[in-house]
Structures are given as C-alpha cells and as structure tokens.
Design a protein around this motif. Structure first.
Motif, mmCIF file in Angstrom:
data_model
loop_
_atom_site.group_PDB
_atom_site.id
_atom_site.type_symbol
_atom_site.label_atom_id
_atom_site.label_comp_id
_atom_site.label_asym_id
_atom_site.label_seq_id
_atom_site.Cartn_x
_atom_site.Cartn_y
_atom_site.Cartn_z
ATOM 1 N N THR A 40 0.855 -1.194 0.000
ATOM 2 C CA THR A 40 0.000 0.000 0.000
ATOM 3 C C THR A 40 0.881 1.231 0.000
ATOM 4 O O THR A 40 1.934 1.246 0.625
ATOM 5 C CB THR A 40 -0.897 0.056 1.241
ATOM 6 O OG1 THR A 40 -0.085 -0.008 2.405
ATOM 7 C CG2 THR A 40 -1.895 -1.051 1.262
ATOM 8 N N ARG A 120 3.812 7.922 2.303
ATOM 9 C CA ARG A 120 4.246 6.757 3.076
ATOM 10 C C ARG A 120 3.871 5.482 2.334
ATOM 11 O O ARG A 120 2.959 5.485 1.510
ATOM 12 C CB ARG A 120 3.589 6.768 4.460
ATOM 13 C CG ARG A 120 4.358 5.990 5.481
ATOM 14 C CD ARG A 120 3.856 6.275 6.867
ATOM 15 N NE ARG A 120 4.612 7.345 7.535
ATOM 16 C CZ ARG A 120 4.417 7.678 8.802
ATOM 17 N NH1 ARG A 120 3.499 7.065 9.511
ATOM 18 N NH2 ARG A 120 5.126 8.635 9.361
ATOM 19 N N SER A 121 4.566 4.381 2.638
ATOM 20 C CA SER A 121 4.248 3.107 1.982
ATOM 21 C C SER A 121 4.518 1.963 2.953
ATOM 22 O O SER A 121 5.264 2.117 3.922
ATOM 23 C CB SER A 121 5.087 2.915 0.719
ATOM 24 O OG SER A 121 6.435 2.772 1.058
ATOM 25 N N LEU A 122 3.904 0.828 2.676
ATOM 26 C CA LEU A 122 4.059 -0.340 3.553
ATOM 27 C C LEU A 122 3.924 -1.619 2.729
ATOM 28 O O LEU A 122 3.014 -1.741 1.902
ATOM 29 C CB LEU A 122 2.980 -0.319 4.651
ATOM 30 C CG LEU A 122 2.938 -1.493 5.612
ATOM 31 C CD1 LEU A 122 3.614 -1.140 6.906
ATOM 32 C CD2 LEU A 122 1.519 -1.894 5.928
ATOM 33 N N VAL A 124 3.711 -5.869 3.157
ATOM 34 C CA VAL A 124 3.480 -6.923 4.139
ATOM 35 C C VAL A 124 3.517 -8.267 3.420
ATOM 36 O O VAL A 124 2.952 -8.423 2.346
ATOM 37 C CB VAL A 124 2.121 -6.735 4.838
ATOM 38 C CG1 VAL A 124 1.842 -7.880 5.774
ATOM 39 C CG2 VAL A 124 2.096 -5.447 5.607
ATOM 40 N N TYR B 45 -4.721 -5.747 9.442
ATOM 41 C CA TYR B 45 -4.483 -4.307 9.648
ATOM 42 C C TYR B 45 -5.451 -3.453 8.851
ATOM 43 O O TYR B 45 -5.568 -2.255 9.098
ATOM 44 C CB TYR B 45 -3.041 -3.945 9.311
ATOM 45 C CG TYR B 45 -2.648 -4.095 7.867
ATOM 46 C CD1 TYR B 45 -2.224 -5.308 7.375
ATOM 47 C CD2 TYR B 45 -2.701 -3.014 7.004
ATOM 48 C CE1 TYR B 45 -1.870 -5.465 6.060
ATOM 49 C CE2 TYR B 45 -2.342 -3.157 5.679
ATOM 50 C CZ TYR B 45 -1.934 -4.388 5.225
ATOM 51 O OH TYR B 45 -1.596 -4.525 3.908
ATOM 52 N N ARG B 83 0.694 -1.743 12.465
ATOM 53 C CA ARG B 83 0.712 -1.534 11.010
ATOM 54 C C ARG B 83 -0.324 -0.492 10.596
ATOM 55 O O ARG B 83 -0.066 0.332 9.714
ATOM 56 C CB ARG B 83 0.417 -2.859 10.292
ATOM 57 C CG ARG B 83 1.631 -3.729 10.167
ATOM 58 C CD ARG B 83 1.256 -5.093 9.652
ATOM 59 N NE ARG B 83 2.411 -5.987 9.646
ATOM 60 C CZ ARG B 83 2.328 -7.287 9.466
ATOM 61 N NH1 ARG B 83 1.150 -7.863 9.287
ATOM 62 N NH2 ARG B 83 3.404 -8.035 9.445
ATOM 63 N N LEU B 86 0.796 3.005 11.339
ATOM 64 C CA LEU B 86 1.812 3.517 10.423
ATOM 65 C C LEU B 86 1.160 4.131 9.186
ATOM 66 O O LEU B 86 1.664 5.094 8.627
ATOM 67 C CB LEU B 86 2.747 2.378 10.035
ATOM 68 C CG LEU B 86 4.107 2.745 9.483
ATOM 69 C CD1 LEU B 86 5.163 1.818 10.057
ATOM 70 C CD2 LEU B 86 4.115 2.616 7.982
ATOM 71 N N LEU B 87 0.041 3.532 8.746
ATOM 72 C CA LEU B 87 -0.643 4.044 7.568
ATOM 73 C C LEU B 87 -1.631 5.159 7.901
ATOM 74 O O LEU B 87 -2.285 5.681 7.020
ATOM 75 C CB LEU B 87 -1.384 2.900 6.872
ATOM 76 C CG LEU B 87 -0.538 1.931 6.054
ATOM 77 C CD1 LEU B 87 -1.380 0.786 5.569
ATOM 78 C CD2 LEU B 87 0.086 2.632 4.874
#
Lengths: 141, 90
Positions: A40, A120-122, A124, B45, B83, B86-87
């Motif tokens: 994301t 921002r990015s993530l 998983v 999350y 998590r 954080l987003l």
C-alpha cells in the motif's frame, strides 16, 4: 472389417516409459516458490486523477519488470489521517496484491524514496491472499 | 423489568463434597477468547472496525487481562494495530 488374430490385440506388451523422462517432468512443474505480498502507498492530496493513475501504472510496471505477477489492485480513495503525517491531513490510498521475489520489493522501496509525491508506503508478506473481503469498499448511494 | 427465567441453577445434590482441591468447578470463572474459535472476526491491519474495539479512548492498546484475548491472538493484534497506525488508519 473384422480382426483375425484377437491375440495380437490383447497380448501386446504394455508400453514402457523411460524413467528419466518423467523425472524431468516433475522438476519442470516445480516452480520457484513465489512469495505473496501486499503493498500500500499513499499519495498527496493535491494530485489530480491523471497524476494518480500515472503513479499507479508506474509502480505496477516496476513489479512486472522484476518477475512479479499482479493479482489485484484496489483504490481506497481519499481518506483522512488519524494523525498528521509530514504536515498532511489527507491522502489517496492505493493497494496492490502481487506475487514475486524480494527483488521487486527492494526496487519498489528505492523508487518510493526518490518520489516526492508519496507520503508513506508499507509492504506486508502474507501466507495467502484474501480476495473475498474488501474493507474499504465504496458504498454507492 | 422481568427477571430472566433461564438462569443457571446450582447442582441439586448439595451434600456432594469436593474430593480434592484440583477438581474442576461447575461454574465458569473465565471468559473464552473472542478472537479465536468459530465465527471469529478476521484479524488484519485493514479491518479497522475490529481493531478499534481493543483500543482505549486515548488510542492505547488494552491489556489482555481485561479483554480476555488469548496470548497468541494478542501478539497478532498488536502487530496489526501497529501496522494500521503507520498508515494513519487508526
């Protein structure tokens, strides 16, 4: 047409398969184990629709170049943050589910660091993709 | 207000004595874990509705002695809450 020698049909020797041929087949079907990832990222609020779709296609190509396979993409739309992130209050959310190596993730993070438009990015790693539920589905009125 | 009819009765043979200290009692003292077992919600999350139940008003994670979540699920819950933080979802 009738067959004179019935024995010739039924007493044929069974076909013999070479063992080496099948051993190779088993190895071919064993693909490299691909990992499942969920990625994301959030873009800035003041971007238009054209710039957002450009950013999505740009990062989808990065995954495809690094031997990745995109399964699903979701757009969650404009959402407000719970807390301010880098002096921003709102942002566009994008969600990509893909299979691939760790090299695709590395390249994505490299590209995110350079890009100014991304807040921002993530990423998983998951065992299995959950394709049934979409928690941020837009409700049509 | 009507009283509930089907409340749990005490065992009829009151003369029954406990054989040992470690005998299991008839009544339950502890709640079972709400996040494990059948019809449990998905811990993720992205699933904000479930995560918000296990936060205090100021946004801190509630301890498992209050919510009676099992140890294994509490570990998953903290991971998914962090998590989501954080987003910027929670």
């Amino acid at each position: 047409m009738y067959i004179k020698n019935f024995n010739s049909i039924y007493l044929q020797p069974p076909p013999i398969f070479i063992g080496g041929f099948f051993d190779n087949l088993v190895e071919l079907t064993k693909d490299k184990k691909m990992n499942c990832y969920e990625h994301t990222f959030i873009t800035k609020q003041d971007l238009g629709e054209g710039q957002n779709s450009k950013a999505l296609s740009k990062y989808q190509e990065i995954i495809k170049k690094n031997s990745g396979k995109i399964i699903k993409t979701e757009e969650w739309g404009l959402r407000g943050f719970a807390n301010q992130i880098k002096k921003n209050k709102k942002g566009f959310y994008f969600h990509i589910k893909f299979e691939g190596d760790g090299s695709a993730v590395k390249e994505l993070e490299k590209a995110h660091n350079i890009d100014d438009m991304i807040i921002r990015s993530l990423t998983v790693k998951v065992k299995k993709h959950d394709l049934e539920n979409n928690f941020f589905e837009k409700k049509d009125i | 207000m009507k009283r509930k009819k089907n409340f749990k009765k005490k065992p009829s043979n009151s003369s029954f004595q406990k054989l040992s200290l470690f005998q299991k009692p008839d009544m339950k003292f502890f709640k079972s874990c709400p996040l494990s077992g059948k019809n449990a919600p998905i811990l993720d999350y992205k699933n904000i509705k479930v995560l918000k139940k296990y936060l205090s008003e100021s946004g801190r994670i509630l301890p498992s002695r209050i919510t009676s979540v099992s140890l294994n699920k509490q570990r998953e819950l903290t991971r998914s809450i962090k998590r989501a933080r954080l987003l910027g979802l929670i």
